[in-house]
Write a protein that holds these residues in place. Structure first.
Motif, PDB file in Angstrom:
ATOM      1  N   GLY A 193      -2.947  10.460   1.306  1.00  0.00           N
ATOM      2  CA  GLY A 193      -3.761  10.159   2.479  1.00  0.00           C
ATOM      3  C   GLY A 193      -5.009   9.384   2.104  1.00  0.00           C
ATOM      4  O   GLY A 193      -5.270   9.138   0.926  1.00  0.00           O
ATOM      5  N   ASN A 234       0.824  -1.207   0.000  1.00  0.00           N
ATOM      6  CA  ASN A 234       0.000   0.000   0.000  1.00  0.00           C
ATOM      7  C   ASN A 234       0.861   1.260   0.000  1.00  0.00           C
ATOM      8  O   ASN A 234       0.528   2.246  -0.671  1.00  0.00           O
ATOM      9  CB  ASN A 234      -0.918   0.014   1.229  1.00  0.00           C
ATOM     10  CG  ASN A 234      -2.107  -0.926   1.087  1.00  0.00           C
ATOM     11  OD1 ASN A 234      -2.335  -1.524   0.038  1.00  0.00           O
ATOM     12  ND2 ASN A 234      -2.852  -1.077   2.169  1.00  0.00           N
ATOM     13  N   GLY A 264      -9.257  -5.417  -1.730  1.00  0.00           N
ATOM     14  CA  GLY A 264      -9.680  -4.599  -0.592  1.00  0.00           C
ATOM     15  C   GLY A 264      -9.585  -5.342   0.724  1.00  0.00           C
ATOM     16  O   GLY A 264     -10.369  -5.133   1.638  1.00  0.00           O
ATOM     17  N   LEU A 265      -8.595  -6.214   0.827  1.00  0.00           N
ATOM     18  CA  LEU A 265      -8.430  -7.013   2.050  1.00  0.00           C
ATOM     19  C   LEU A 265      -7.163  -6.676   2.815  1.00  0.00           C
ATOM     20  O   LEU A 265      -6.945  -7.181   3.918  1.00  0.00           O
ATOM     21  CB  LEU A 265      -8.412  -8.512   1.698  1.00  0.00           C
ATOM     22  CG  LEU A 265      -9.755  -9.085   1.228  1.00  0.00           C
ATOM     23  CD1 LEU A 265      -9.571 -10.531   0.782  1.00  0.00           C
ATOM     24  CD2 LEU A 265     -10.798  -8.992   2.325  1.00  0.00           C
ATOM     25  N   ALA A 305     -12.024   2.496   4.142  1.00  0.00           N
ATOM     26  CA  ALA A 305     -10.803   1.773   3.767  1.00  0.00           C
ATOM     27  C   ALA A 305     -10.585   0.543   4.637  1.00  0.00           C
ATOM     28  O   ALA A 305      -9.967  -0.425   4.204  1.00  0.00           O
ATOM     29  CB  ALA A 305      -9.590   2.705   3.865  1.00  0.00           C
TER      30      ALA A 305
HETATM   31  N1  LIG Z   1      -0.890   4.383   2.251  1.00  0.00           N
HETATM   32  C1  LIG Z   1      -2.060   4.684   1.666  1.00  0.00           C
HETATM   33  N2  LIG Z   1      -2.270   5.925   1.147  1.00  0.00           N
HETATM   34  C2  LIG Z   1      -3.452   6.256   0.551  1.00  0.00           C
HETATM   35  N3  LIG Z   1      -4.483   5.398   0.427  1.00  0.00           N
HETATM   36  C3  LIG Z   1      -4.337   4.158   0.920  1.00  0.00           C
HETATM   37  C4  LIG Z   1      -3.125   3.723   1.571  1.00  0.00           C
HETATM   38  N4  LIG Z   1      -3.294   2.449   1.953  1.00  0.00           N
HETATM   39  C5  LIG Z   1      -4.538   2.096   1.593  1.00  0.00           C
HETATM   40  N5  LIG Z   1      -5.171   3.110   0.963  1.00  0.00           N
HETATM   41  C6  LIG Z   1      -6.563   3.114   0.449  1.00  0.00           C
HETATM   42  O1  LIG Z   1      -7.303   2.146   1.167  1.00  0.00           O
HETATM   43  C7  LIG Z   1      -7.890   1.213   0.251  1.00  0.00           C
HETATM   44  C8  LIG Z   1      -7.966  -0.144   0.915  1.00  0.00           C
HETATM   45  O2  LIG Z   1      -6.648  -0.701   1.096  1.00  0.00           O
HETATM   46  P1  LIG Z   1      -6.476  -2.280   1.152  1.00  0.00           P
HETATM   47  O3  LIG Z   1      -5.033  -2.587   1.275  1.00  0.00           O
HETATM   48  O4  LIG Z   1      -7.400  -2.804   2.209  1.00  0.00           O
HETATM   49  O5  LIG Z   1      -7.057  -2.777  -0.249  1.00  0.00           O
HETATM   50  P2  LIG Z   1      -6.382  -2.710  -1.702  1.00  0.00           P
HETATM   51  O6  LIG Z   1      -4.953  -2.310  -1.600  1.00  0.00           O
HETATM   52  O7  LIG Z   1      -7.248  -1.836  -2.552  1.00  0.00           O
HETATM   53  O8  LIG Z   1      -6.501  -4.211  -2.202  1.00  0.00           O
HETATM   54  P3  LIG Z   1      -5.605  -5.450  -1.675  1.00  0.00           P
HETATM   55  O9  LIG Z   1      -4.706  -4.947  -0.588  1.00  0.00           O
HETATM   56  O10 LIG Z   1      -6.581  -6.476  -1.165  1.00  0.00           O
HETATM   57  O11 LIG Z   1      -4.853  -5.890  -2.869  1.00  0.00           O
HETATM   58  C9  LIG Z   1      -7.034   1.274  -0.983  1.00  0.00           C
HETATM   59  O12 LIG Z   1      -7.741   0.874  -2.141  1.00  0.00           O
HETATM   60  C10 LIG Z   1      -6.647   2.758  -1.021  1.00  0.00           C
HETATM   61  O13 LIG Z   1      -7.681   3.547  -1.577  1.00  0.00           O
END
Ligand SMILES: Nc1ncnc2c1ncn2[C@@H]1O[C@H](COP(=O)(O)OP(=O)(O)OP(=O)(O)O)[C@@H](O)[C@H]1O
Ligand SMILES: [Mg+2]
Length: 135
Positions: free
Chosen positions: A84, A50, A103-104, A91
């Motif tokens: 952010g 992420n 989204g996990l 999220a």
């Molecule tokens: N460091 C970050 N900065 C900005 N947005 C973030 C950050 N980390 C997560 N997000 C947001 O939160 C959402 C959910 O994150 P999450 O890791 O749960 O799912 P994902 O990355 O979309 O999918 P997956 O991790 O299952 O492959 C992301 O799609 C993104 O929009």
């Protein structure tokens, strides 16, 4: 309580691989079982990914905490100065993704670790701290 803090860059896929290796070896040093090591590495991997994908890169802090027999553990902080997260509540829900992912990552990480703290200032960046104690 003794602790030992290290900082590593998390800017690209190679850094994510390195972060996984570092977290694995630190978890081993603290004395986590193989199963626990894998949980911690999985959490670190999701947060590192992420950081690269959404945060535009950042840093990982790894802290080994030695506070006594039941108070040994590992704390990981991922920090970026990216856009952010607009809605942290969203999220953190299973299945919420702005990139067509599963989204996990975030909710899974929260389940794998004992403590999970997220601070995100929309427009300024994101800091996520997770901790796991040895059983
Ligand atoms: N460091 C970050 N900065 C900005 N947005 C973030 C950050 N980390 C997560 N997000 C947001 O939160 C959402 C959910 O994150 P999450 O890791 O749960 O799912 P994902 O990355 O979309 O999918 P997956 O991790 O299952 O492959 C992301 O799609 C993104 O929009
Ligand atoms: Mg993710």
């Amino acid at each position: 309580m003794a602790s030992d803090l290290e900082t590593f860059p998390v800017r690209n896929g190679e850094d994510v691989v390195r972060a996984r290796q570092i977290v694995r070896s630190r978890a081993m040093e603290v004395g986590f079982s193989l199963v626990e090591q894998t949980k911690i590495v999985t959490a670190a991997s999701e947060l590192a990914r992420n950081t690269v994908i959404y945060g535009g890169g950042g840093e990982m802090h790894v802290e080994r905490v030695y506070g006594g027999p039941k108070r040994n553990g590992l704390r990981l902080t991922f920090e970026d100065k990216g856009p952010g997260i607009a809605d942290i509540g969203m999220a953190m829900q299973d299945g919420y993704s702005t990139s067509g992912g599963l989204g996990l990552g975030l909710p899974g990480t929260r389940r794998l670790m004992d403590d999970f703290e997220i601070t995100s200032d929309y427009g300024k960046g994101t800091t996520i701290t997770v901790r796991r104690w040895r059983r």
